[in-house]
Design an enzyme around this catalytic site. Structure first.
Site, PDB file in Angstrom:
ATOM      1  N   LYS A  30      14.208 -34.372  -0.616  1.00  0.00           N
ATOM      2  CA  LYS A  30      12.854 -33.788  -0.620  1.00  0.00           C
ATOM      3  C   LYS A  30      11.930 -34.612   0.272  1.00  0.00           C
ATOM      4  O   LYS A  30      11.121 -34.065   1.020  1.00  0.00           O
ATOM      5  CB  LYS A  30      12.266 -33.747  -2.041  1.00  0.00           C
ATOM      6  CG  LYS A  30      12.851 -32.728  -2.994  1.00  0.00           C
ATOM      7  CD  LYS A  30      12.499 -31.288  -2.728  1.00  0.00           C
ATOM      8  CE  LYS A  30      13.491 -30.598  -1.865  1.00  0.00           C
ATOM      9  NZ  LYS A  30      14.707 -30.109  -2.414  1.00  0.00           N
ATOM     10  N   GLU A  82      12.718 -33.983   4.092  1.00  0.00           N
ATOM     11  CA  GLU A  82      12.351 -32.700   4.690  1.00  0.00           C
ATOM     12  C   GLU A  82      10.861 -32.405   4.611  1.00  0.00           C
ATOM     13  O   GLU A  82      10.320 -31.767   5.508  1.00  0.00           O
ATOM     14  CB  GLU A  82      13.188 -31.547   4.145  1.00  0.00           C
ATOM     15  CG  GLU A  82      12.939 -31.158   2.735  1.00  0.00           C
ATOM     16  CD  GLU A  82      13.817 -29.987   2.288  1.00  0.00           C
ATOM     17  OE1 GLU A  82      14.139 -29.132   3.098  1.00  0.00           O
ATOM     18  OE2 GLU A  82      14.168 -29.965   1.089  1.00  0.00           O
ATOM     19  N   ARG A 115      12.895 -17.612   7.902  1.00  0.00           N
ATOM     20  CA  ARG A 115      14.210 -17.755   8.523  1.00  0.00           C
ATOM     21  C   ARG A 115      14.167 -18.584   9.793  1.00  0.00           C
ATOM     22  O   ARG A 115      15.207 -18.896  10.360  1.00  0.00           O
ATOM     23  CB  ARG A 115      14.788 -16.369   8.828  1.00  0.00           C
ATOM     24  CG  ARG A 115      14.895 -15.482   7.610  1.00  0.00           C
ATOM     25  CD  ARG A 115      15.495 -14.164   7.966  1.00  0.00           C
ATOM     26  NE  ARG A 115      16.899 -14.288   8.239  1.00  0.00           N
ATOM     27  CZ  ARG A 115      17.864 -14.165   7.341  1.00  0.00           C
ATOM     28  NH1 ARG A 115      17.555 -13.931   6.089  1.00  0.00           N
ATOM     29  NH2 ARG A 115      19.123 -14.288   7.680  1.00  0.00           N
ATOM     30  N   LYS A 172      14.580 -21.667   5.961  1.00  0.00           N
ATOM     31  CA  LYS A 172      14.916 -21.491   4.546  1.00  0.00           C
ATOM     32  C   LYS A 172      16.358 -21.043   4.356  1.00  0.00           C
ATOM     33  O   LYS A 172      17.025 -21.445   3.416  1.00  0.00           O
ATOM     34  CB  LYS A 172      13.957 -20.449   3.935  1.00  0.00           C
ATOM     35  CG  LYS A 172      14.139 -20.215   2.451  1.00  0.00           C
ATOM     36  CD  LYS A 172      13.623 -21.383   1.655  1.00  0.00           C
ATOM     37  CE  LYS A 172      13.848 -21.249   0.165  1.00  0.00           C
ATOM     38  NZ  LYS A 172      13.789 -22.556  -0.513  1.00  0.00           N
ATOM     39  N   ASN A 202      20.543 -12.673  15.466  1.00  0.00           N
ATOM     40  CA  ASN A 202      20.673 -13.793  14.524  1.00  0.00           C
ATOM     41  C   ASN A 202      22.131 -14.172  14.509  1.00  0.00           C
ATOM     42  O   ASN A 202      22.985 -13.314  14.287  1.00  0.00           O
ATOM     43  CB  ASN A 202      20.221 -13.354  13.125  1.00  0.00           C
ATOM     44  CG  ASN A 202      20.545 -14.409  12.070  1.00  0.00           C
ATOM     45  OD1 ASN A 202      20.513 -15.596  12.351  1.00  0.00           O
ATOM     46  ND2 ASN A 202      20.866 -13.962  10.868  1.00  0.00           N
ATOM     47  N   GLY A 203      22.435 -15.451  14.751  1.00  0.00           N
ATOM     48  CA  GLY A 203      23.836 -15.886  14.728  1.00  0.00           C
ATOM     49  C   GLY A 203      24.148 -16.716  15.951  1.00  0.00           C
ATOM     50  O   GLY A 203      23.246 -17.257  16.599  1.00  0.00           O
ATOM     51  N   GLU A 219      18.587 -36.018  -4.507  1.00  0.00           N
ATOM     52  CA  GLU A 219      17.641 -34.908  -4.361  1.00  0.00           C
ATOM     53  C   GLU A 219      16.229 -35.422  -4.018  1.00  0.00           C
ATOM     54  O   GLU A 219      15.538 -34.845  -3.174  1.00  0.00           O
ATOM     55  CB  GLU A 219      17.631 -34.073  -5.655  1.00  0.00           C
ATOM     56  CG  GLU A 219      16.660 -32.933  -5.723  1.00  0.00           C
ATOM     57  CD  GLU A 219      16.832 -31.868  -4.625  1.00  0.00           C
ATOM     58  OE1 GLU A 219      17.804 -31.920  -3.875  1.00  0.00           O
ATOM     59  OE2 GLU A 219      15.929 -31.023  -4.509  1.00  0.00           O
ATOM     60  N   TRP A 259      15.032 -19.446  15.112  1.00  0.00           N
ATOM     61  CA  TRP A 259      15.410 -20.830  14.805  1.00  0.00           C
ATOM     62  C   TRP A 259      16.409 -21.193  15.889  1.00  0.00           C
ATOM     63  O   TRP A 259      17.514 -20.670  15.935  1.00  0.00           O
ATOM     64  CB  TRP A 259      16.048 -20.922  13.418  1.00  0.00           C
ATOM     65  CG  TRP A 259      16.327 -22.330  13.006  1.00  0.00           C
ATOM     66  CD1 TRP A 259      15.444 -23.219  12.451  1.00  0.00           C
ATOM     67  CD2 TRP A 259      17.577 -23.027  13.110  1.00  0.00           C
ATOM     68  NE1 TRP A 259      16.070 -24.415  12.223  1.00  0.00           N
ATOM     69  CE2 TRP A 259      17.373 -24.319  12.612  1.00  0.00           C
ATOM     70  CE3 TRP A 259      18.845 -22.678  13.580  1.00  0.00           C
ATOM     71  CZ2 TRP A 259      18.392 -25.276  12.568  1.00  0.00           C
ATOM     72  CZ3 TRP A 259      19.855 -23.624  13.543  1.00  0.00           C
ATOM     73  CH2 TRP A 259      19.618 -24.908  13.035  1.00  0.00           C
ATOM     74  N   HIS A 272      26.413 -53.334  -3.137  1.00  0.00           N
ATOM     75  CA  HIS A 272      27.561 -53.248  -2.228  1.00  0.00           C
ATOM     76  C   HIS A 272      27.123 -53.036  -0.780  1.00  0.00           C
ATOM     77  O   HIS A 272      27.933 -52.591   0.035  1.00  0.00           O
ATOM     78  CB  HIS A 272      28.506 -52.128  -2.671  1.00  0.00           C
ATOM     79  CG  HIS A 272      29.120 -52.378  -4.011  1.00  0.00           C
ATOM     80  ND1 HIS A 272      30.009 -53.406  -4.243  1.00  0.00           N
ATOM     81  CD2 HIS A 272      28.941 -51.757  -5.203  1.00  0.00           C
ATOM     82  CE1 HIS A 272      30.369 -53.398  -5.511  1.00  0.00           C
ATOM     83  NE2 HIS A 272      29.726 -52.408  -6.124  1.00  0.00           N
ATOM     84  N   CYS A 319      16.991 -17.125  11.935  1.00  0.00           N
ATOM     85  CA  CYS A 319      16.340 -16.094  12.739  1.00  0.00           C
ATOM     86  C   CYS A 319      16.117 -14.865  11.863  1.00  0.00           C
ATOM     87  O   CYS A 319      17.006 -14.450  11.118  1.00  0.00           O
ATOM     88  CB  CYS A 319      17.135 -15.676  13.970  1.00  0.00           C
ATOM     89  SG  CYS A 319      17.376 -16.986  15.165  1.00  0.00           S
TER      90      CYS A 319
HETATM   91  O1  M6R Z   1      20.270 -21.187   0.084  1.00  0.00           O
HETATM   92  P1  M6R Z   1      21.120 -22.367  -0.243  1.00  0.00           P
HETATM   93  O2  M6R Z   1      20.950 -22.881  -1.610  1.00  0.00           O
HETATM   94  O3  M6R Z   1      22.572 -22.124   0.092  1.00  0.00           O
HETATM   95  O4  M6R Z   1      20.624 -23.500   0.779  1.00  0.00           O
HETATM   96  C1  M6R Z   1      21.298 -24.716   0.898  1.00  0.00           C
HETATM   97  C2  M6R Z   1      20.466 -25.722   1.660  1.00  0.00           C
HETATM   98  O5  M6R Z   1      20.246 -25.268   2.974  1.00  0.00           O
HETATM   99  C3  M6R Z   1      19.114 -25.979   0.984  1.00  0.00           C
HETATM  100  O6  M6R Z   1      19.263 -26.401  -0.321  1.00  0.00           O
HETATM  101  C4  M6R Z   1      18.322 -27.040   1.763  1.00  0.00           C
HETATM  102  O7  M6R Z   1      18.962 -28.270   1.679  1.00  0.00           O
HETATM  103  C5  M6R Z   1      16.902 -27.094   1.200  1.00  0.00           C
HETATM  104  N1  M6R Z   1      15.942 -26.945   2.252  1.00  0.00           N
HETATM  105  C6  M6R Z   1      16.634 -28.347   0.477  1.00  0.00           C
HETATM  106  O8  M6R Z   1      15.334 -28.385  -0.052  1.00  0.00           O
END
Ligand code: M6R
Length: 585
Positions: A466, A469, A27, A580, A100-101, A462, A74, A485, A2
């Site tokens: 990607k 998301e 946010r 983000k 926010n929270g 990773e 959010w 396995h 948020c």
């Molecule tokens: O700001 P941060 O690096 O702490 O964020 C951690 C994760 O929320 C962040 O890496 C998230 O997994 C990304 N959207 C991945 O692309």
């Protein structure tokens, strides 16, 4: 998550609220809303969807006034709907709030307030705060005392900002474990969750501490502890490096950020050597080392463990931030806890850092966004220096984290090393057409697997993250040796599998895993330094020293996810359900 912004200005603040809110949209973008003090009443506009939708609503039926709040949501408590969008207003319209929270005791407070006759209009946890404030104002309390009453009753984490009809020249703000700062402009003050909201108007900032209340006025701010004791106000001049992001000619921020990685890695190693030295010195003294992070930053942490082990002979444990409790008994005064976070605001990471501090451990952090809550509670910080990362998917921050860890573990990186990396990343970016061809195949399926060994294993994780998301495809990252396995049972005719297979010490074994997939009908997409008959499709990885492969592999993995998402017409910079900065648990 948020994004929140409140402003007390001289003229009409509504256009500025919409503008500033747009910069906080990273946010959360489930809904957006604003409230303005208009002719002695609080006028509210709210809508599900983006800030652009709110802006269109505002253009259609403008509100105006010299004080106002705005919020981008959010969703946590209550679905994504107009009535759950912030601001929330008290029964008689005396006050409006943005938040926010998470307010943990909202259910019991709602019951108590309802029994006193308060009518709730939303399903959110937030709304209790404005009814609590209404109670206190109705009892004749001023903004400070009323705010203290609210703070006394709430449990959880929050940044709350209130507008009060009876006090048009003050905004009440309060903070507990959620970012909030005040920008002091010329005849105006702005409170927001991120300085990006107001950096075009002022760089004079007051960082609110946890468990404080602020009375924001046009000519300054007064800060108090939750028990009413006044605190000194420290004004910081933020460096103008906090620039407003621009996509330039790129279709999305995400692709811009992928493409700027060669320059970014160069910037990251041009650190002030001082902070690197402190970091290394603390690590050398440590009895135990923990790396704590979430999401993509966690994948960088897996590589950090490897680099520190190889170069500094340090053994470290890598912990998912949300699971730190299983290890916190070891966070003692002999421990160093390295927290990695692009945003520096991830709640899970902050909680682990606070636990570590509380138990006497040394907290070192690696952040990109600055200023951030994480750096404020750390003993030493290294910064990525790669500029704002706007796309929700972490791209350039990840490669920067990995390169910075490499440099830290080695005690620096030479010009030759930087040139090698930069050149290889540029060569990897030049494979984009080939990758689009692969993306066309992957986009037709429902699942995709990523396999890697050694330093390429975190990259398999990773690559899958990607893909999930950005393209919303089911994707799994696996250690290549684990395939037999269990996961091999998933491989069917045509199942796409990205085999991360550079010619390093893992090459032959990983190739065998590729062959196992191929002989069961799977489609093997080799990301490698050399072609092979095992691969149904081949994407060339430039040859580099073994430790650099993760950085170089990141580029085609990001491009693949990006192009699959583009072909499937997904919301690339703002994937659904994500934000983000993850500032809730
Ligand atoms: O700001 P941060 O690096 O702490 O964020 C951690 C994760 O929320 C962040 O890496 C998230 O997994 C990304 N959207 C991945 O692309």
């Amino acid at each position: 998550m948020c994004g929140i912004i409140g402003i007390l200005g001289r003229g009409d603040v509504a256009p500025y609220l919409v503008d500033g809110l747009g910069r906080l949209e990273y946010r959360g973008y489930d809904s957006a809303g604003m409230a303005v003090m208009e002719d002695g009443a609080i006028a509210v506009l709210r809508t599900v969807g983006t800030v652009e939708r709110l802006a269109a609503m505002y253009r259609g039926s403008p509100v105006s006034g010299a004080a106002g709040l705005a919020h981008t949501r959010w969703a946590t408590h209550g679905g994504v709907s107009d009535r759950n969008a912030h601001p929330h207003v008290s029964c008689g319209g005396e006050a409006a709030v943005i938040h926010n929270g998470i307010i943990e005791n909202h259910a019991e407070l709602r019951e108590e307030l309802s029994s006193k006759g308060h009518a709730f209009k939303s399903e959110t946890d937030t709304e209790v705060a404005v009814h609590l404030l209404e109670e206190a104002l109705a009892a004749g309390k001023g903004p400070l005392e009323a705010g203290m009453d609210v703070a006394r009753r709430l449990r959880g984490q929050y940044a709350l900002v209130f507008l009060m009809r009876g006090h048009p020249d003050v905004i009440l703000a309060m903070r507990k474990n959620a970012p909030l700062l005040v920008g002091l402009g010329k005849g105006e003050s702005i409170v927001a969750s991120d300085a990006l909201a107001f950096i075009d108007r002022t760089n004079r900032v007051v960082f609110l501490e946890d468990d404080t209340l602020a009375l924001v006025a046009r000519d300054g701010v007064r800060v108090y502890g939750f028990l009413g004791q006044e605190r000194p106000v420290v004004v910081t001049d933020l460096a103008q490096e906090l620039t407003l992001p621009d996509k330039h000619d790129h279709e999305h921020f995400t692709i811009k950020e992928i493409r700027e990685q060669p320059e970014a890695v160069e910037r990251v190693v041009s650190q002030v050597p001082g902070s690197m030295t402190i970091f290394r010195r603390e690590l050398e003294k440590a009895k135990r080392v923990f790396f704590v992070a979430a999401g993509t930053s966690y994948h960088a942490a897996l590589l950090a463990k490897r680099y520190f082990s190889d170069h500094m002979k340090l053994y470290g444990e890598v912990i998912l931030a949300s699971e730190y409790r299983g290890s916190e008994q070891w966070f003692d005064d002999g421990a160093v806890v390295v927290c990695i976070s692009q945003s520096g605001e991830t709640m899970d990471v902050l909680e682990a850092a606070r636990s570590a501090k509380g138990r006497g451990a040394t907290v070192l952090s690696m952040v990109n966004r600055s200023p951030s809550s994480l750096e404020m509670l750390s003993d030493a910080v290294v910064k990525l220096n790669v500029g704002p990362e706007v796309g929700v998917a972490a791209t350039k921050s990840f490669t920067a984290q990995v390169v910075l860890f490499y440099a830290l573990a080695r005690g620096g990186a030479s010009e030759e090393e930087v040139a090698e990396l930069k050149g290889a990343m540029e060569a990897a970016l030049a494979q984009e057409q080939e990758i689009i061809g692969v993306a066309e195949l992957v986009a037709k399926g429902r699942d995709v697997y990523f396999l890697g060994r050694g330093v390429s294993y975190p990259m398999a994780l990773e690559g899958a993250l990607k893909m999930k998301e950005l393209a919303y495809l089911h994707a799994e990252g696996l250690a290549a040796g684990e395939l037999k396995h269990g996961p091999l049972a998933l491989v069917d005719s045509g199942t796409p599998l990205v085999l991360l297979n550079p010619e390093d010490e893992t090459y032959a074994e990983t190739m065998s895993n590729g062959a196992e997939v191929k002989s069961r009908g799977g489609m093997v997409i080799g990301f490698s330094t050399a072609p092979s008959p095992t691969y149904d499709r081949f994407v060339r990885i430039p040859p580099v020293r073994a430790e650099f492969y993760p950085v170089v592999e990141a580029v085609p993995l990001q491009l693949l996810a990006y192009h699959v998402a583009r072909l499937l017409d997904k919301s690339i910079d703002k994937p659904r359900n994500l934000a983000k900065s993850v500032t809730v648990k």
